[in-house]
Each structure stands twice: as structure tokens, then as C-alpha cells.
Design an enzyme around this catalytic site. Structure first.
Site, mmCIF file in Angstrom:
data_model
loop_
_atom_site.group_PDB
_atom_site.id
_atom_site.type_symbol
_atom_site.label_atom_id
_atom_site.label_comp_id
_atom_site.label_asym_id
_atom_site.label_seq_id
_atom_site.Cartn_x
_atom_site.Cartn_y
_atom_site.Cartn_z
ATOM 1 C CE LYS A 56 33.222 46.074 42.054
ATOM 2 N NZ LYS A 56 32.881 44.827 43.669
ATOM 3 N N GLY B 8 34.546 49.547 46.167
ATOM 4 C CA GLY B 8 32.954 49.886 45.768
ATOM 5 C C GLY B 8 32.073 48.125 45.191
ATOM 6 N N GLY C 48 29.310 46.284 43.058
ATOM 7 C CA GLY C 48 29.836 45.450 41.791
ATOM 8 C C GLY C 48 28.952 46.359 40.345
ATOM 9 N N PRO C 49 27.564 46.936 40.777
ATOM 10 C CG PRO C 49 25.195 46.467 41.383
ATOM 11 C CD PRO C 49 26.658 46.782 41.958
ATOM 12 N N GLY D 168 31.261 48.577 40.152
ATOM 13 C CA GLY D 168 32.477 47.313 38.501
ATOM 14 C C GLY D 168 31.481 47.615 37.431
ATOM 15 C CD GLU E 276 38.086 31.360 34.487
ATOM 16 O OE1 GLU E 276 37.053 29.319 34.866
ATOM 17 O OE2 GLU E 276 39.564 31.205 34.124
HETATM 18 P P1 NAD Z 1 28.621 38.416 41.834
HETATM 19 O O1 NAD Z 1 28.377 38.011 40.221
HETATM 20 O O2 NAD Z 1 27.595 38.525 42.209
HETATM 21 O O3 NAD Z 1 30.001 39.297 41.980
HETATM 22 C C1 NAD Z 1 31.345 39.126 41.282
HETATM 23 C C2 NAD Z 1 31.946 40.005 41.625
HETATM 24 O O4 NAD Z 1 31.168 41.349 40.429
HETATM 25 C C3 NAD Z 1 32.232 41.417 42.618
HETATM 26 O O5 NAD Z 1 32.290 41.777 42.577
HETATM 27 C C4 NAD Z 1 30.917 41.850 41.852
HETATM 28 O O6 NAD Z 1 30.755 43.782 42.943
HETATM 29 C C5 NAD Z 1 30.685 42.345 40.917
HETATM 30 N N1 NAD Z 1 29.777 42.465 40.338
HETATM 31 C C6 NAD Z 1 28.560 42.630 40.526
HETATM 32 N N2 NAD Z 1 27.209 43.072 39.829
HETATM 33 C C7 NAD Z 1 28.330 43.882 38.742
HETATM 34 C C8 NAD Z 1 28.196 44.347 37.517
HETATM 35 N N3 NAD Z 1 26.853 44.578 37.253
HETATM 36 N N4 NAD Z 1 28.664 44.743 36.990
HETATM 37 C C9 NAD Z 1 29.756 44.659 37.567
HETATM 38 N N5 NAD Z 1 30.536 44.082 38.656
HETATM 39 C C10 NAD Z 1 29.672 43.662 39.315
HETATM 40 O O7 NAD Z 1 28.969 36.654 42.608
HETATM 41 P P2 NAD Z 1 29.578 36.401 43.624
HETATM 42 O O8 NAD Z 1 27.985 36.286 44.418
HETATM 43 O O9 NAD Z 1 30.751 37.693 44.449
HETATM 44 O O10 NAD Z 1 30.453 35.157 43.672
HETATM 45 C C11 NAD Z 1 29.724 34.021 43.470
HETATM 46 C C12 NAD Z 1 29.093 33.068 42.072
HETATM 47 O O11 NAD Z 1 30.753 33.342 41.465
HETATM 48 C C13 NAD Z 1 29.284 31.841 42.114
HETATM 49 O O12 NAD Z 1 28.181 31.737 41.065
HETATM 50 C C14 NAD Z 1 30.837 31.810 41.305
HETATM 51 O O13 NAD Z 1 30.791 29.843 40.418
HETATM 52 C C15 NAD Z 1 31.314 32.315 40.310
HETATM 53 N N6 NAD Z 1 32.664 31.780 40.372
HETATM 54 C C16 NAD Z 1 33.514 31.169 39.648
HETATM 55 C C17 NAD Z 1 34.498 30.928 39.784
HETATM 56 C C18 NAD Z 1 35.688 30.547 38.823
HETATM 57 O O14 NAD Z 1 37.094 30.612 38.922
HETATM 58 N N7 NAD Z 1 34.952 30.388 37.791
HETATM 59 C C19 NAD Z 1 35.387 31.273 40.961
HETATM 60 C C20 NAD Z 1 34.896 31.749 41.771
HETATM 61 C C21 NAD Z 1 33.569 32.078 41.725
#
Ligand code: NAD
Length: 462
Positions: free
Chosen positions: A170, A201, A203-204, A207, A245
């Protein structure tokens, strides 16, 4: 504007179950460039069923054959490198050169590394009177962010496939186009139907449905700490394996005696690359008080040079978030040495490369992940003070140490609570384990350590 339909499920593009769509916006000019289907619980269910059905066959496929499919996938990624780079530039806004070398180039290297590892890894070993088998964990639900959109997918999919797992991805809502391209590449590489599936799709919705699906054995998530915490709670409630991660607030420690100009210039480049949207970026630069003013001047000059070369942030939301942090830094008493909250362009989600001086360790900009082109320069009095500051956040993903000699830098790096440290400007290694200490995450990606995440052991005693 291209309206894509369909999700890649069970080896074919299938119509989505619902009518919802997600608009994909080019962050450089704010134009809608495409739409993709917003997957629902039904789409996720169909994808997980396909992955489960494909699991026994793929798990039983000899590692050499899995390696051959991964090598074919690497070749398709090479053949389509330009198209991949153009797609990432369009949906993420990254400058074309960065898209070529990093966004398209690193996934080729990582896929290639897993083609080799699948062929050479010891999936069976002897210990005393036992044989230990390393078997695939099962169906993997992979949820990825937008910042390195193809890399994040490949860093999960390639080791999972090498291990014999099947996968449902996803991708982030902001960058689904390169994910679709990757599904095409998987198809072209002759990877059997159901082994890799893609559901676009929200996230909420999609995902969460993936994380909660009882047919998923391991959830591998990269993204924010807030969402990671929820996913971890869902997974532990269902006794699933989970890899997280998450964010970072890494320290670039410049010890007295280091090549100051080089350490500062490489440090600024590290933060500004990908417009600061890198979880492992060294967003805190730690400098000895005797060299502090010189370092700030060098950093401000280096940041100013990035002015026109930096891409936009991925979305208006991210831009506003980053500007909010810049305003907060000023309000808490940090001094702007370069950049600031004003947008350098009228259109597009741009933020100026920004350097803050006089940052103290407790300030919000020194503690929270900003995820934009913003560097904080902090001063320390001695090595113990530097170590306290470096380790003084909830994160521990990466970092850097610069010293007159390697031994001194390594001695300091050993005491850092973080998963990866570059010594005197060390180069990226796709085989080195990547992942976090403390709240930066659980588990490791890349190389043999990344492969091990997708394996579970069984032992026979003789
Ligand atoms: P996010 O957590 O909002 O989204 C990441 C993914 O999770 C997306 O695909 C999103 O659709 C999904 N998602 C959102 N809500 C969800 C839910 N309730 N249930 C399941 N899936 C859900 O993060 P972002 O804004 O897309 O990315 C930025 C963040 O990611 C930053 O904080 C960054 O540090 C972190 N990041 C970490 C790494 C790492 O390797 N450690 C790499 C890249 C980004």
C-alpha cells in the site's frame, strides 16, 4: 491528466471495488497530473487472498529461481530507469538528477543486492545435532511513505521475495504512480501471479485494512512515529510480526581537528538533498564553541547556494508543517542564519533552505523531526557535552562523526545511540543494515539483516 484505474492483484490489473479516487499533484506547479483508485477493504482483501494463494508455490520455489526473477526485475528497472526518474520528478518534485541517481538508481542497486543474496544466503544450516531452516514468514503487508517512493517499496519487496514471502504493498497517497510502474516491472520480470500485489488507497482505510487483515503475517511499515505506534499496537494485538522504520533527528558531530569546511558542506548537502525529506538526515549539526561562528557562516553560505537547486516539498500540508516549525524556531529564540518561512517561488510547495543558529538542545526544532530543508546548528563545550546532545532525543536512526582521524571518530560513534553512523563522510552502502534505535523503529532493512526480517526459523534435532 491521466485517470488510472485498476489495482495490480493476482498478476493482472483489476477494477477497484469502489468509485473513490486519489488525485496526484505535481508539487512543483500544483497541477493535478493523474488520479488513481482509492482502494477499499474489499480490494485489500482480494490482494491478501491472492498473496496467500501464491505463498506455497513461491515459498517452495528454489532460491536460485527466486534470485533469477529478482535479477530479471533489476534488469527491467534498469531498462525503465528514465521513465522511473520522470515519474518521481512529476509526483514528488525532486530535481531530475536526484531522481535518476537516487530515486531510480538506488532501487536498482538494492534489487540487484537481493538477487545475489537470494542465490547465496544460507537458508539451511547445522548447529550441533540440529538442522536449522530459515523459512519465509508468510504474507507481508508493506505500507510505505512518499519521501523515497520507489526505494521504500523495493527495500521491503526485494528482501521479502528473496526470502520466499509474498507481498501486498500500500504506497503513500502522494506518490502512487511510481508504485504502479513498479507493479508493471514485476509483471514484465515474470514474477508469478499473486506473489506481488499493489493496492493504492488512503492510509486510514486501505493501510489500516492491510495492517488488520488476519491473512497478513508480517506488517512492514515506514512512515511517521504516530502511525507506526498504531500499526505496532494492531500487530501486537493480533500477534503478528512487525517492522517499523520511523522518524529521526540525527546528529552530525564535528569534533575539533576535523576538516570543518568539508564537514559543514557535506552536512548541509545531506540535509538539503531531497528537500530535507529524508528520515536519516543529519538535521542537528554539533560544533565546538571555538569553531561555532565559523561553522554557522559556512553553513549559511552552503545553504544559500542550494536556493534554486532545491525541489519543492511533496504537498501543501508538508510545506505548511515545515514553515510552522521555522516560525516556532524563531519564536523560541533561535537565530535565522539563512532562509526563513517565506516561500521562494509563487507556485509550488517550496521552502527556502534554512539554517538556524543559537539552537539549544531543548528547543522544539532540536527535538522534533521537521522533514524539510532546515538545519539546526548547536554548540557544545566538550566531547561529553556533544555526546549528551547527540543522544538527547527520542530518536536514533543515523548520524555522522568527523574528526582528525578515523579512530577518534569511531570511538565517539561507538557511544552514540543510533543505528547508522557515517565516519568522516563515509559512502552509502546498500548492504549495511539500516534502522533505528529508540523510537526510530523496530527491525532493520537492507542487506542480509534486511533479509533476515522476512525469515523465521524451524529446527530439526537428530
Ligand atoms: P505517514 O505515517 O503519514 O504515512 C506513511 C504511510 O502510512 C502511508 O502509506 C500512509 O497512507 C499510511 N498510513 C497513514 N495512516 C495510516 C493508518 N492509520 N493505518 C495504516 N496506514 C496508514 O508518514 P508520511 O507523512 O507519509 O511520511 C513521513 C514520515 O515518515 C516522517 O516522519 C519520516 O521520518 C518517516 N520516514 C521514516 C523512514 C525510515 O526509514 N525510518 C523513511 C521514510 C520516512
Amino acid at each position: 491528466m491521466k485517470a488510472h484505474d485498476g489495482m495490480y492483484i493476482d498478476g493482472a490489473w483489476r477494477p477497484a471495488a469502489g468509485p473513490g479516487v486519489i488525485e496526484v499533484v505535481n508539487p512543483a506547479d500544483e497541477q493535478v497530473i493523474a488520479t488513481v483508485p482509492a482502494g477499499t477493504v474489499e480490494d485489500v482483501d482480494a490482494a491478501v487472498r491472492a498473496a496467500r494463494a501464491a505463498l506455497p508455490g513461491w515459498a517452495a520455489t528454489p532460491p536460485a529461481e527466486r534470485a533469477a526473477r529478482l535479477a530479471a526485475l533489476r534488469d527491467v528497472l534498469v531498462a525503465r530507469q528514465d521513465e522511473i526518474a520522470e515519474t518521481v520528478t512529476a509526483e514528488l518534485g525532486s530535481p531530475p538528477k536526484l531522481s535518476q541517481t537516487v530515486h531510480a538508481g538506488v532501487p536498482i542497486a538494492v534489487t540487484g543486492s537481493y538477487a545475489e543474496l537470494a542465490a547465496t544466503y544460507a537458508f539451511e544450516e547445522r548447529t550441533g545435532n540440529s538442522t536449522v531452516l530459515h523459512e519465509p514468514v508468510g504474507v507481508v503487508g508493506a505500507i510505505t511513505p512518499w519521501n523515497y517512493p520507489l526505494h521504500q517499496i523495493v527495500a521491503k519487496t526485494a528482501p521479502a521475495l528473496a526470502a520466499g514471502c509474498t507481498v501486498v504493498v500500500k504506497p503513500a497517497e502522494d506518490t502512487p504512480l511510481v508504485a504502479r510502474l513498479f507493479a508493471e516491472a514485476v509483471h514484465e520480470a515474470g514474477i508469478p501471479a499473486g506473489v506481488f500485489n499493489l493496492v493504492t488507497g488512503l492510509g486510514p482505510v486501505a493501510g489500516q485494512a492491510l495492517a488488520e487483515h488476519p491473512g497478513v503475517d508480517l506488517v512492514s511499515f515506514t512512515g511517521s512515529t504516530a502511525v507506526g505506534r498504531r500499526i505496532g499496537a494492531i500487530a501486537s494485538g493480533m500477534v503478528k510480526k512487525v517492522a517499523l522504520e520511523l522518524g529521526g533527528k540525527s546528529a552530525n558531530v564535528i569534533l575539533p581537528g576535523a576538516d570543518l569546511a568539508r564537514a559543514v558542506n557535506v552536512g548541509v548537502a545531506n540535509v538539503m538533498s531531497n528537500s530535507g525529506q529524508t528520515c536519516s538526515a543529519w538535521t542537528r549539526m554539533l560544533v565546538h564553541h571555538d569553531q561555532y561562528d565559523e561553522a554557522v557562516e559556512l553553513a549559511a553560505a552552503a545553504a544559500a547556494k542550494y536556493g534554486d537547486r532545491i525541489g519543492p516539498l511533496v504537498s501543501a500540508t508538508q510545506r505548511d508543517r515545515v514553515r510552522g516549525y521555522i516560525a516556532k524556531g524563531v519564536a523560541e529564540g533561535a537565530r535565522l542564519a539563512a532562509g526563513g518561512p517565506d516561500s521562494p517561488h509563487e507556485r509550488g510547495y517550496y521552502v527556502s533552505p534554512t539554517v538556524f543558529a543559537d539552537v539549544t538542545p531543548g528547543m522544539t526544532i532540536a527535538q522534533e523531526e521537521i522533514f524539510g530543508p532546515v538545519l539546526s546548528v548547536l554548540r557544545y563545550t566538550d566531547e561529553e557535552d556533544a555526546l549528551r546532545i547527540a543522544n538527547g532525543t527520542v530518536y536514533g536512526l543515523a548520524g555522522a562523526v568527523w574528526a582528525a582521524d578515523e579512530t577518534e571518530a569511531v570511538a565517539f560513534a561507538r557511544r552514540m545511540e543510533t543505528g547508522q553512523v557515517d565516519i568522516n563522510g563515509g559512502r552509502f552502502n546498500p548492504l549495511a543494515p539500516f534502522g533505528g534505535y529508540k523510537q526510530s523503529g523496530v527491525g532493520r532493512e537492507l542487506g542480509a539483516h534486511g533479509l533476515a526480517e522476512y525469515l523465521q526459523t524451524k529446527s530439526f534435532q537428530f
